[in-house]
Design a protein around this motif. Structure first.
Motif, PDB file in Angstrom:
ATOM      1  N   PHE A 170       0.810  -1.220   0.000  1.00 55.17           N
ATOM      2  CA  PHE A 170       0.000   0.000   0.000  1.00 55.17           C
ATOM      3  C   PHE A 170       0.847   1.277   0.000  1.00 55.17           C
ATOM      4  CE2 PHE A 170      -4.731   0.231   1.056  1.00 55.17           C
ATOM      5  CZ  PHE A 170      -4.905   1.430   0.380  1.00 55.17           C
ATOM      6  N   PRO A 171       1.908   1.388   0.852  1.00 56.44           N
ATOM      7  CA  PRO A 171       2.690   2.628   0.846  1.00 56.44           C
ATOM      8  C   PRO A 171       3.294   2.949  -0.517  1.00 56.44           C
ATOM      9  CG  PRO A 171       3.177   1.343   2.795  1.00 56.44           C
ATOM     10  CD  PRO A 171       2.352   0.462   1.901  1.00 56.44           C
ATOM     11  N   PHE A 172       3.868   1.936  -1.169  1.00 56.08           N
ATOM     12  CA  PHE A 172       4.460   2.196  -2.487  1.00 56.08           C
ATOM     13  C   PHE A 172       3.387   2.626  -3.478  1.00 56.08           C
ATOM     14  CE2 PHE A 172       6.247   0.624  -6.625  1.00 56.08           C
ATOM     15  CZ  PHE A 172       7.281   1.544  -6.700  1.00 56.08           C
ATOM     16  N   MET A 173       2.228   2.009  -3.406  1.00 54.89           N
ATOM     17  CA  MET A 173       1.135   2.390  -4.294  1.00 54.89           C
ATOM     18  C   MET A 173       0.748   3.847  -4.091  1.00 54.89           C
ATOM     19  SD  MET A 173      -2.629   0.639  -4.706  1.00 54.89           S
ATOM     20  CE  MET A 173      -2.997   0.878  -2.982  1.00 54.89           C
ATOM     21  N   LEU A 174       0.795   4.332  -2.851  1.00 59.07           N
ATOM     22  CA  LEU A 174       0.397   5.708  -2.581  1.00 59.07           C
ATOM     23  C   LEU A 174       1.416   6.731  -3.091  1.00 59.07           C
ATOM     24  CD1 LEU A 174      -1.333   5.663   0.924  1.00 59.07           C
ATOM     25  CD2 LEU A 174      -2.334   5.601  -1.350  1.00 59.07           C
ATOM     26  N   SER A 175       2.544   6.235  -3.614  1.00 62.04           N
ATOM     27  CA  SER A 175       3.456   7.160  -4.307  1.00 62.04           C
ATOM     28  C   SER A 175       2.731   7.824  -5.478  1.00 62.04           C
ATOM     29  CB  SER A 175       4.692   6.415  -4.809  1.00 62.04           C
ATOM     30  OG  SER A 175       5.452   5.896  -3.750  1.00 62.04           O
ATOM     31  N   GLY A 176       1.817   7.081  -6.089  1.00 59.89           N
ATOM     32  CA  GLY A 176       1.017   7.656  -7.167  1.00 59.89           C
ATOM     33  C   GLY A 176       0.105   8.752  -6.680  1.00 59.89           C
ATOM     34  N   THR A 177      -0.465   8.576  -5.495  1.00 61.98           N
ATOM     35  CA  THR A 177      -1.321   9.616  -4.910  1.00 61.98           C
ATOM     36  C   THR A 177      -0.500  10.855  -4.579  1.00 61.98           C
ATOM     37  OG1 THR A 177      -2.756   7.905  -3.965  1.00 61.98           O
ATOM     38  CG2 THR A 177      -2.927  10.121  -3.048  1.00 61.98           C
ATOM     39  N   ILE A 178       0.695  10.646  -4.021  1.00 66.16           N
ATOM     40  CA  ILE A 178       1.569  11.779  -3.710  1.00 66.16           C
ATOM     41  C   ILE A 178       1.933  12.528  -4.986  1.00 66.16           C
ATOM     42  CG2 ILE A 178       3.795  12.461  -2.744  1.00 66.16           C
ATOM     43  CD1 ILE A 178       3.632  10.016  -0.915  1.00 66.16           C
ATOM     44  N   ALA A 179       2.237  11.776  -6.057  1.00 67.44           N
ATOM     45  CA  ALA A 179       2.564  12.411  -7.341  1.00 67.44           C
ATOM     46  C   ALA A 179       1.372  13.187  -7.886  1.00 67.44           C
ATOM     47  CB  ALA A 179       3.004  11.351  -8.348  1.00 67.44           C
ATOM     48  N   SER A 180       0.171  12.628  -7.760  1.00 67.73           N
ATOM     49  CA  SER A 180      -1.015  13.299  -8.300  1.00 67.73           C
ATOM     50  C   SER A 180      -1.329  14.579  -7.548  1.00 67.73           C
ATOM     51  CB  SER A 180      -2.220  12.354  -8.236  1.00 67.73           C
ATOM     52  OG  SER A 180      -2.646  12.139  -6.914  1.00 67.73           O
ATOM     53  N   VAL A 196       5.574   9.730 -14.027  1.00 67.14           N
ATOM     54  CA  VAL A 196       5.922   8.385 -14.528  1.00 67.14           C
ATOM     55  C   VAL A 196       6.199   7.452 -13.350  1.00 67.14           C
ATOM     56  CG1 VAL A 196       7.608   7.058 -15.832  1.00 67.14           C
ATOM     57  CG2 VAL A 196       6.780   9.236 -16.735  1.00 67.14           C
ATOM     58  N   ALA A 197       6.949   7.931 -12.358  1.00 65.96           N
ATOM     59  CA  ALA A 197       7.234   7.107 -11.176  1.00 65.96           C
ATOM     60  C   ALA A 197       5.951   6.812 -10.407  1.00 65.96           C
ATOM     61  CB  ALA A 197       8.240   7.826 -10.272  1.00 65.96           C
ATOM     62  N   GLY A 198       5.093   7.820 -10.293  1.00 73.75           N
ATOM     63  CA  GLY A 198       3.831   7.620  -9.589  1.00 73.75           C
ATOM     64  C   GLY A 198       2.942   6.614 -10.284  1.00 73.75           C
ATOM     65  N   LEU A 199       2.912   6.681 -11.610  1.00 74.34           N
ATOM     66  CA  LEU A 199       2.104   5.728 -12.372  1.00 74.34           C
ATOM     67  C   LEU A 199       2.663   4.310 -12.232  1.00 74.34           C
ATOM     68  CD1 LEU A 199      -0.293   5.410 -14.291  1.00 74.34           C
ATOM     69  CD2 LEU A 199       1.286   5.818 -16.199  1.00 74.34           C
ATOM     70  N   THR A 200       3.995   4.197 -12.208  1.00 79.21           N
ATOM     71  CA  THR A 200       4.630   2.891 -12.014  1.00 79.21           C
ATOM     72  C   THR A 200       4.246   2.294 -10.663  1.00 79.21           C
ATOM     73  OG1 THR A 200       6.519   3.569 -13.376  1.00 79.21           O
ATOM     74  CG2 THR A 200       6.839   1.674 -11.910  1.00 79.21           C
ATOM     75  N   ALA A 201       4.356   3.121  -9.616  1.00 77.01           N
ATOM     76  CA  ALA A 201       4.025   2.651  -8.275  1.00 77.01           C
ATOM     77  C   ALA A 201       2.545   2.298  -8.157  1.00 77.01           C
ATOM     78  CB  ALA A 201       4.389   3.728  -7.249  1.00 77.01           C
ATOM     79  N   GLN A 202       1.709   3.149  -8.719  1.00 79.84           N
ATOM     80  CA  GLN A 202       0.273   2.896  -8.650  1.00 79.84           C
ATOM     81  C   GLN A 202      -0.094   1.617  -9.398  1.00 79.84           C
ATOM     82  OE1 GLN A 202      -1.408   5.602  -6.931  1.00 79.84           O
ATOM     83  NE2 GLN A 202      -2.904   3.984  -6.572  1.00 79.84           N
ATOM     84  N   GLY A 203       0.543   1.398 -10.536  1.00 80.03           N
ATOM     85  CA  GLY A 203       0.274   0.197 -11.313  1.00 80.03           C
ATOM     86  C   GLY A 203       0.694  -1.068 -10.594  1.00 80.03           C
ATOM     87  N   LEU A 204       1.897  -1.071 -10.013  1.00 80.37           N
ATOM     88  CA  LEU A 204       2.362  -2.245  -9.281  1.00 80.37           C
ATOM     89  C   LEU A 204       1.458  -2.520  -8.087  1.00 80.37           C
ATOM     90  CD1 LEU A 204       4.384  -4.498  -8.719  1.00 80.37           C
ATOM     91  CD2 LEU A 204       5.775  -2.837  -7.453  1.00 80.37           C
ATOM     92  N   GLY A 205       1.126  -1.461  -7.348  1.00 84.39           N
ATOM     93  CA  GLY A 205       0.274  -1.626  -6.181  1.00 84.39           C
ATOM     94  C   GLY A 205      -1.083  -2.184  -6.534  1.00 84.39           C
ATOM     95  N   MET A 206      -1.669  -1.696  -7.628  1.00 89.42           N
ATOM     96  CA  MET A 206      -2.986  -2.169  -8.032  1.00 89.42           C
ATOM     97  C   MET A 206      -2.929  -3.619  -8.498  1.00 89.42           C
ATOM     98  SD  MET A 206      -6.112  -1.289  -8.179  1.00 89.42           S
ATOM     99  CE  MET A 206      -7.322  -2.579  -8.452  1.00 89.42           C
ATOM    100  N   MET A 207      -1.875  -3.981  -9.213  1.00 86.81           N
ATOM    101  CA  MET A 207      -1.775  -5.364  -9.705  1.00 86.81           C
ATOM    102  C   MET A 207      -1.553  -6.346  -8.560  1.00 86.81           C
ATOM    103  SD  MET A 207       0.207  -5.174 -13.376  1.00 86.81           S
ATOM    104  CE  MET A 207       1.582  -4.165 -12.815  1.00 86.81           C
ATOM    105  N   ILE A 208      -0.711  -5.982  -7.588  1.00 93.02           N
ATOM    106  CA  ILE A 208      -0.528  -6.843  -6.411  1.00 93.02           C
ATOM    107  C   ILE A 208      -1.847  -6.963  -5.653  1.00 93.02           C
ATOM    108  CG2 ILE A 208       0.625  -7.071  -4.179  1.00 93.02           C
ATOM    109  CD1 ILE A 208       2.432  -7.700  -6.516  1.00 93.02           C
ATOM    110  N   SER A 209      -2.581  -5.861  -5.565  1.00 89.37           N
ATOM    111  CA  SER A 209      -3.871  -5.885  -4.873  1.00 89.37           C
ATOM    112  C   SER A 209      -4.849  -6.830  -5.549  1.00 89.37           C
ATOM    113  CB  SER A 209      -4.465  -4.472  -4.819  1.00 89.37           C
ATOM    114  OG  SER A 209      -3.635  -3.590  -4.098  1.00 89.37           O
ATOM    115  N   VAL A 210      -4.849  -6.842  -6.879  1.00 91.06           N
ATOM    116  CA  VAL A 210      -5.741  -7.752  -7.613  1.00 91.06           C
ATOM    117  C   VAL A 210      -5.401  -9.204  -7.282  1.00 91.06           C
ATOM    118  CG1 VAL A 210      -6.337  -8.607  -9.913  1.00 91.06           C
ATOM    119  CG2 VAL A 210      -6.268  -6.145  -9.479  1.00 91.06           C
ATOM    120  N   LEU A 211      -4.107  -9.513  -7.181  1.00 89.75           N
ATOM    121  CA  LEU A 211      -3.696 -10.869  -6.817  1.00 89.75           C
ATOM    122  C   LEU A 211      -4.152 -11.208  -5.390  1.00 89.75           C
ATOM    123  CD1 LEU A 211      -0.061 -10.880  -8.281  1.00 89.75           C
ATOM    124  CD2 LEU A 211      -2.136 -11.836  -9.312  1.00 89.75           C
TER     125      LEU A 211
END
Length: 400
Positions: A170-180, A196-211
């Protein structure tokens, strides 16, 4: 951290001794408070009034105080009681909450863009950028490390599954929120790498969450809803799709209008920005629907067990994930210029404030009544439950 069979301390244990049971989960308090300060910003709310920004800043200052106080208390625990730090990171359930300090910091950093930068000079823009990159790398290391520890000694089973298993990413995913929140204040050459970094973090976080969701739904199909004491944590599942939705919209809105030609064949800046906004909005709605579904399931599950639920620190999951859900709803409404959705977001905001206050009152009452931060509570609960299950199995003749 108390193992099964350890003698209990007297009920009259002084406050400093009770800090032995001051767990990582206490950071859910500044998490919820920071999220609320972010929500109570005139830049986010569709309907504002004179004094709203002041209220948001007061809540933000309260959040800073809480974060410092909680940090001091847990630091005292680790110094005063040797072995507690490593024990907390290897504990089957407390270790899942080890990411909450970073989650608290995420809301603190993001709120700088809402409450600090508009009132301060250019120096805070630079500070925000530095904090973002430090947070980005630290949260990634934490996500890898915490899951490594979880996978190294897998004490938890699928029937123990709750959305809290998603917290380490979750913290890494919120890097996208901080960027936004902050990219729009940065110079174009700094804003694009941050997005770009925020989108990367948000994408990884969302994909792990789906798993994680796949296992979580499997757990509910096979074993039913979590125990009443854990049902408040079901709202954690609302968070990842919500924060992803608001981050996508926020980053598309903050993409600099003056930039190098990153994309071949798209020479018109206005067209490029419009493509970003349309794509982000469509994706946000697509993902937001998952938050809505988890929210409804969680509400029904908690209502069904309302008479059996007693306060635990996971009650702050009633607030923090739903902050993201509310901001995402408001953001979608703004993109479509929908007054109706805006009013829905305002009502959700009021309900969240009431919920935060109600949870806070129950928190204080639980502390006074020694329902939390005491022997046999908090991190000891897991061992007591295991001991109870073993006792039942022996009584039934299943274990010799």
């Amino acid at each position: 951290m108390t193992e099964v069979g350890t003698e209990h301390r007297p009920e009259s244990a002084p406050f400093l001794n009770r800090l032995e049971h001051f767990t990582w989960a206490w950071f859910t308090l500044p998490m919820a408070t920071g999220g609320l300060s972010l929500l109570l910003s005139s830049q986010i709310q569709p309907h504002t009034f004179r004094g709203l920004e002041t209220i948001g800043k007061i809540v933000y200052i309260w959040d800073l105080f809480l974060f410092v106080a909680v940090t001091l208390c847990i630091t005292y625990r680790f110094i005063r009681f040797p072995g507690m730090f490593t024990g907390s990171l290897t504990h089957p359930t407390e270790s899942l909450m080890a990411a909450t300090p970073l989650l608290s910091l995420a809301s603190i950093i993001a709120a700088i863009a809402r409450h600090g930068i508009p009132s301060c000079g250019e120096w805070l823009v630079v500070v925000y950028r530095v904090l973002f990159w430090i947070y980005f790398f630290v949260s990634f290391v934490a996500a890898v490390g915490l899951y490594y520890l979880l996978f190294t000694s897998p004490s938890l089973k699928i029937n123990d599954m709750t959305p809290a298993w998603d917290l380490p990413i979750f913290p890494f995913m919120l890097s996208g929120t901080i960027a936004s929140c902050g990219a729009g204040h940065q110079p174009p050459d700094q804003a694009v790498p941050m997005i770009v970094a925020g989108l990367t973090a948000q994408g990884l976080g969302m994909m792990i969450s789906v798993l994680i969701y796949a296992n979580y739904i499997h757990r509910m199909i096979q074993y039913g809803f979590p125990a009443p004491a854990s049902r408040a944590g079901m709202f954690i599942a609302v968070g990842p799709p919500s924060f992803t939705s608001l981050a996508l919209i926020g980053m598309s809105n903050d993409f600099p209008t003056v930039y190098r030609e990153y994309f071949d064949g798209l020479d018109d800046t206005a067209v490029t920005i419009q493509i970003f906004k349309v794509g982000a909005t469509m994706a946000a709605i697509f993902i937001w629907s998952l938050s809505l579904w988890f929210f409804c399931i969680s509400v029904l599950a908690c209502l069904a067990a309302r008479r059996e639920m007693r306060f635990r620190l996971n009650w702050y999951a009633f607030v923090f994930p739903n902050v993201g859900f509310t901001i995402a709803t408001i953001s979608i409404g703004k993109m479509f210029h929908s007054a109706s959705v805006g009013w829905v977001g305002s009502v959700m905001t009021v309900l969240l404030v009431i919920t935060y206050l109600a949870v806070g009152v129950n928190h204080v009452r639980a502390f006074v009544r020694r329902d939390i931060m005491c022997q046999g509570k908090d991190e000891d609960t897991y061992w007591d439950e295991i001991h109870h299950k073993l006792h039942q199995a022996k009584g039934a003749g299943l274990i010799l």
